[in-house]
Scaffold this motif. Sequence first.
Motif, PDB file in Angstrom:
ATOM      1  N   LEU A 205       0.823  -1.209   0.000  1.00  0.00           N
ATOM      2  CA  LEU A 205       0.000   0.000   0.000  1.00  0.00           C
ATOM      3  C   LEU A 205       0.857   1.259   0.000  1.00  0.00           C
ATOM      4  O   LEU A 205       0.494   2.269  -0.631  1.00  0.00           O
ATOM      5  CB  LEU A 205      -0.936  -0.014   1.207  1.00  0.00           C
ATOM      6  N   ASN A 206       1.994   1.228   0.698  1.00  0.00           N
ATOM      7  CA  ASN A 206       2.890   2.386   0.688  1.00  0.00           C
ATOM      8  C   ASN A 206       3.454   2.628  -0.715  1.00  0.00           C
ATOM      9  O   ASN A 206       3.535   3.772  -1.176  1.00  0.00           O
ATOM     10  CB  ASN A 206       4.022   2.173   1.683  1.00  0.00           C
ATOM     11  N   HIS A 209       0.681   3.973  -2.804  1.00  0.00           N
ATOM     12  CA  HIS A 209       0.390   5.378  -2.467  1.00  0.00           C
ATOM     13  C   HIS A 209       1.403   6.309  -3.123  1.00  0.00           C
ATOM     14  O   HIS A 209       1.040   7.402  -3.589  1.00  0.00           O
ATOM     15  CB  HIS A 209       0.417   5.539  -0.944  1.00  0.00           C
ATOM     16  N   GLU A 213       0.464   9.253  -5.751  1.00  0.00           N
ATOM     17  CA  GLU A 213       0.869  10.643  -5.567  1.00  0.00           C
ATOM     18  C   GLU A 213       1.496  11.204  -6.844  1.00  0.00           C
ATOM     19  O   GLU A 213       1.230  12.347  -7.251  1.00  0.00           O
ATOM     20  CB  GLU A 213       1.852  10.735  -4.397  1.00  0.00           C
ATOM     21  N   VAL A 226      -5.763   8.719  -4.308  1.00  0.00           N
ATOM     22  CA  VAL A 226      -4.815   8.942  -3.214  1.00  0.00           C
ATOM     23  C   VAL A 226      -5.530   8.902  -1.871  1.00  0.00           C
ATOM     24  O   VAL A 226      -5.064   8.276  -0.907  1.00  0.00           O
ATOM     25  CB  VAL A 226      -4.085  10.285  -3.412  1.00  0.00           C
ATOM     26  N   ILE A 229      -6.534   5.307  -1.056  1.00  0.00           N
ATOM     27  CA  ILE A 229      -5.387   4.491  -0.628  1.00  0.00           C
ATOM     28  C   ILE A 229      -4.947   4.881   0.781  1.00  0.00           C
ATOM     29  O   ILE A 229      -4.544   4.019   1.587  1.00  0.00           O
ATOM     30  CB  ILE A 229      -4.235   4.630  -1.640  1.00  0.00           C
ATOM     31  N   GLU A 230      -5.042   6.156   1.128  1.00  0.00           N
ATOM     32  CA  GLU A 230      -4.689   6.579   2.485  1.00  0.00           C
ATOM     33  C   GLU A 230      -5.629   5.967   3.522  1.00  0.00           C
ATOM     34  O   GLU A 230      -5.190   5.573   4.612  1.00  0.00           O
ATOM     35  CB  GLU A 230      -4.714   8.103   2.569  1.00  0.00           C
ATOM     36  N   ARG A 233      -4.549   2.461   3.935  1.00  0.00           N
ATOM     37  CA  ARG A 233      -3.333   2.392   4.749  1.00  0.00           C
ATOM     38  C   ARG A 233      -3.643   2.549   6.230  1.00  0.00           C
ATOM     39  O   ARG A 233      -3.062   1.849   7.068  1.00  0.00           O
ATOM     40  CB  ARG A 233      -2.358   3.490   4.316  1.00  0.00           C
TER      41      ARG A 233
END
Length: 311
Positions: A205-206, A209, A213, A226, A229-230, A233
């Motif tokens: 996921l990082n 992300h 971005e 974005v 996905i945050e 996370r």
Amino acid sequence: MARRHWLLAGPSFAAMVGCASIDSTSAPQARAQSPDSLAIRRLEIAAPIADVSAAPVATAAPTKVLSVTLDAVLQLAECQNPSLAIAREKVNQAYAEHDLAAKSWLPDVSVGAGYYRHEGGIQLQEGPLIRSSTGAAIAGMDAAIKIDPRSVAFAKLDAARRLKQSQGEYKKLSTDVLLDAAGTYIDLLAAQSGLALARSMEDDLNALHARAEKLAELERGARVEVVRIESERSGQAQLTRKLEGQVRSASAKLAYLLGLDPCTELVPADTELIAFPLANADAPVCDLVAQALAAGPGVKELEAILCLIQQ
């Protein structure tokens, strides 16, 4: 006018002398100070308090990491569990009492000198009461033999019953402890596997992300991805923290069951468990119940106690 000059000069004179007290005459000077000087004064007063609060914090005890397998867990639980150690000592005590009761058929023999003492009133045949104080000693040795067959039989029966009872309690407790230790080890292994998977998903996921971005810098409409996905996370981070808590809880419980140091961190050496059958799960319920009644923990010892009572 001269009186006003003396009031204003009072604080400066006190400062020159070194007096620490502040009276009402310092009010005009305080009102004449600027906001910047007051702020500096507050910082000077608060500085010692900040130094006191910065006391050194005691460091925690170092954690010992120990790798264990299912075989080691079962062996340590049987050898080092404090509850099982107490139960084993009770079994040893029951064996000692049983051996002592087996020799209770020997009569109690007492050998020693005889001495009789009488102190008090005696009534004669005619009726009057007299007070006497007499004593007599037997020359030589006095031997007394006592044997009670009923008490001997009861002592043997009671010792055999307590032996069977302690053996049954030990077997039942041993089964419960081993089952609890094995289940806790499986829970620890499952939590470790889930934690590794959760961290892998968090890394993915990082990375996703970061790619989102970069895409949002080119297309403003991709900003929605974005944000989504945050949120993913954040949820994955909460799941990771939950799994870490489960790992610590299972490790602490397993260390308690194995009689290890509370600061020991247990790590399962097995990557996965291989299924091995303990009982035929496809058998009918009646057969499983009959097997538990025939070979369950403490069942044979209870049957032996009933046989002793009937005998």
